[in-house]
Enzyme design. Structure first.
Site, PDB file in Angstrom:
ATOM      1  N   GLY A  78      55.093  14.996  46.241  1.00 57.49           N
ATOM      2  CA  GLY A  78      55.657  14.206  47.391  1.00 57.49           C
ATOM      3  C   GLY A  78      55.444  12.726  47.392  1.00 57.49           C
ATOM      4  O   GLY A  78      56.403  12.072  47.946  1.00 57.49           O
TER       5      GLY A  78
ATOM      6  N   GLU B 290      49.791   8.943  49.760  1.00 57.89           N
ATOM      7  CA  GLU B 290      50.151  10.359  50.431  1.00 57.89           C
ATOM      8  C   GLU B 290      51.555  10.398  50.960  1.00 57.89           C
ATOM      9  O   GLU B 290      51.619   9.342  51.669  1.00 57.89           O
ATOM     10  CB  GLU B 290      49.114  11.179  51.047  1.00 57.89           C
ATOM     11  CG  GLU B 290      49.343  12.456  51.691  1.00 57.89           C
ATOM     12  CD  GLU B 290      49.741  13.575  50.885  1.00 57.89           C
ATOM     13  OE1 GLU B 290      50.619  13.240  49.702  1.00 57.89           O
ATOM     14  OE2 GLU B 290      49.452  14.529  50.755  1.00 57.89           O
TER      15      GLU B 290
ATOM     16  N   ASP C  98      50.252  16.405  57.894  1.00 61.33           N
ATOM     17  CA  ASP C  98      50.627  17.449  58.911  1.00 61.33           C
ATOM     18  C   ASP C  98      49.643  17.898  59.377  1.00 61.33           C
ATOM     19  O   ASP C  98      49.016  17.531  60.481  1.00 61.33           O
ATOM     20  CB  ASP C  98      51.359  18.415  58.154  1.00 61.33           C
ATOM     21  CG  ASP C  98      52.224  19.364  58.972  1.00 61.33           C
ATOM     22  OD1 ASP C  98      51.736  19.421  60.052  1.00 61.33           O
ATOM     23  OD2 ASP C  98      53.001  20.332  58.626  1.00 61.33           O
TER      24      ASP C  98
ATOM     25  N   LYS D 226      52.933  13.347  61.186  1.00 61.35           N
ATOM     26  CA  LYS D 226      53.587  14.010  62.164  1.00 61.35           C
ATOM     27  C   LYS D 226      52.865  13.632  63.568  1.00 61.35           C
ATOM     28  O   LYS D 226      51.529  13.692  63.751  1.00 61.35           O
ATOM     29  CB  LYS D 226      53.577  15.422  62.127  1.00 61.35           C
ATOM     30  CG  LYS D 226      54.442  15.803  60.924  1.00 61.35           C
ATOM     31  CD  LYS D 226      54.965  17.175  60.745  1.00 61.35           C
ATOM     32  CE  LYS D 226      56.053  17.530  59.695  1.00 61.35           C
ATOM     33  NZ  LYS D 226      55.847  18.798  59.051  1.00 61.35           N
TER      34      LYS D 226
ATOM     35  N   VAL E 220      60.434  17.678  57.635  1.00 57.14           N
ATOM     36  CA  VAL E 220      61.190  16.210  57.251  1.00 57.14           C
ATOM     37  C   VAL E 220      61.569  16.386  55.749  1.00 57.14           C
ATOM     38  O   VAL E 220      60.563  17.041  54.688  1.00 57.14           O
ATOM     39  CB  VAL E 220      60.756  15.100  57.721  1.00 57.14           C
ATOM     40  CG1 VAL E 220      60.983  14.878  59.136  1.00 57.14           C
ATOM     41  CG2 VAL E 220      59.117  14.964  57.386  1.00 57.14           C
TER      42      VAL E 220
ATOM     43  N   ASP F 261      60.038  17.213  50.137  1.00 56.88           N
ATOM     44  CA  ASP F 261      60.993  18.287  49.847  1.00 56.88           C
ATOM     45  C   ASP F 261      60.997  19.382  50.876  1.00 56.88           C
ATOM     46  O   ASP F 261      60.107  19.550  51.717  1.00 56.88           O
ATOM     47  CB  ASP F 261      60.634  18.843  48.486  1.00 56.88           C
ATOM     48  CG  ASP F 261      59.463  19.513  48.524  1.00 56.88           C
ATOM     49  OD1 ASP F 261      58.505  19.113  48.819  1.00 56.88           O
ATOM     50  OD2 ASP F 261      59.463  20.825  48.172  1.00 56.88           O
TER      51      ASP F 261
HETATM   52  P1  IMP Z   1      48.767  19.050  55.218  1.00 57.71           P
HETATM   53  O1  IMP Z   1      47.682  19.235  54.492  1.00 57.71           O
HETATM   54  O2  IMP Z   1      49.120  20.159  56.338  1.00 57.71           O
HETATM   55  O3  IMP Z   1      48.514  17.578  56.080  1.00 57.71           O
HETATM   56  O4  IMP Z   1      49.996  18.827  54.453  1.00 57.71           O
HETATM   57  C1  IMP Z   1      50.463  18.016  53.596  1.00 57.71           C
HETATM   58  C2  IMP Z   1      51.249  18.149  52.589  1.00 57.71           C
HETATM   59  O5  IMP Z   1      52.326  19.140  53.030  1.00 57.71           O
HETATM   60  C3  IMP Z   1      52.086  17.122  52.341  1.00 57.71           C
HETATM   61  O6  IMP Z   1      51.541  16.676  51.112  1.00 57.71           O
HETATM   62  C4  IMP Z   1      53.352  17.832  52.143  1.00 57.71           C
HETATM   63  O7  IMP Z   1      53.533  18.133  50.667  1.00 57.71           O
HETATM   64  C5  IMP Z   1      53.423  19.023  52.857  1.00 57.71           C
HETATM   65  N1  IMP Z   1      54.374  18.650  54.084  1.00 57.71           N
HETATM   66  C6  IMP Z   1      53.684  18.958  55.239  1.00 57.71           C
HETATM   67  N2  IMP Z   1      55.004  18.703  56.266  1.00 57.71           N
HETATM   68  C7  IMP Z   1      55.930  18.301  55.387  1.00 57.71           C
HETATM   69  C8  IMP Z   1      57.448  18.154  55.973  1.00 57.71           C
HETATM   70  O8  IMP Z   1      57.845  18.102  57.161  1.00 57.71           O
HETATM   71  N3  IMP Z   1      58.208  17.989  54.750  1.00 57.71           N
HETATM   72  C9  IMP Z   1      57.801  18.077  53.465  1.00 57.71           C
HETATM   73  N4  IMP Z   1      56.543  18.312  53.154  1.00 57.71           N
HETATM   74  C10 IMP Z   1      55.632  18.679  54.225  1.00 57.71           C
HETATM   75 MG    MG Z   2      52.184  16.125  49.386  1.00 56.48          MG
END
Ligand code: IMP
Ligand code: MG
Length: 182
Positions: free
Chosen positions: A46, A100, A104, A132, A156, A162
């Protein structure tokens, strides 16, 4: 059919992204002016576009390496982070800046910080393109040091982000039509 048919609305335009990246790069270049071993650790896949633009705006000496992680199946978290491939080099004594795409739940970033801190770097900070709304970016183990934008809590795509491995190369950050990811 055009990919733009799948877009609900643009949240961050191409111009806003490039303006914010040059601000972030200036800030980072000033903060690391005296560090001679800055290493950007880009989280694949990403963050690859964000990393390329950020790095090219830095005026401070740096190098770039990549780590590949996966935690998501389409739009639902699998609840665990897996390493797909590691860095090529030792980070011992280096000033590490994690790059990064998005925060999320914060799980991915917390995992990365902990992993890298165990390897005796000089420092570990992070630069995140978008967070977010509602995420506590200073919360436990998180610590986002440089942040591009706060966006609504929707799925998004674009600018590296993606859905099911599509839409990464859109030049802006946009909400995907909910019918596609729900
Ligand atoms: P987290 O571990 O929940 O903070 O998520 C982080 C990872 O989830 C990011 O590195 C993204 O690859 C993916 N991700 C989370 N939300 C989105 C989104 O809205 N669109 C695309 N990828 C996301
Ligand atoms: Mg990622």
């Amino acid at each position: 059919m055009s990919v733009t048919n799948d877009i609900e609305r643009v949240l961050v335009s191409k111009e806003e992204i490039s303006g914010r990246i040059s601000e972030l790069a200036n800030e980072i270049s000033q903060d690391y002016a005296d560090a001679d071993s800055l290493l950007l650790v880009s989280i694949l896949r990403g963050a690859f576009i964000f990393t390329a633009d950020l790095a090219r705006n830095l005026t401070v000496k740096h190098s770039v390496d990549f780590i590949a992680l996966a935690s998501y199946q389409k739009s639902t978290s699998s609840g665990e982070v897996r390493m797909i491939s590691d860095l090529r080099q030792s980070i011992e004594g280096r000033h590490v800046l994690i790059v990064e795409d998005i925060v999320d739940s914060g799980m991915t970033l917390a995992y990365m910080s902990n992993l890298l801190r165990e390897r005796n770097p000089a420092s570990v900070k992070s630069c995140v393109m978008v967070a977010k709304e509602g995420v506590d970016i200073n919360g436990s183990g998180l610590g986002v040091d440089y942040l591009g934008f706060v966006i609504p809590d929707v799925w998004v795509v674009g600018y590296g982000l993606d859905y099911d491995d599509q839409y990464r190369t859109l030049p802006y950050i946009a909400e995907l039509k909910p019918g596609i990811y729900q």
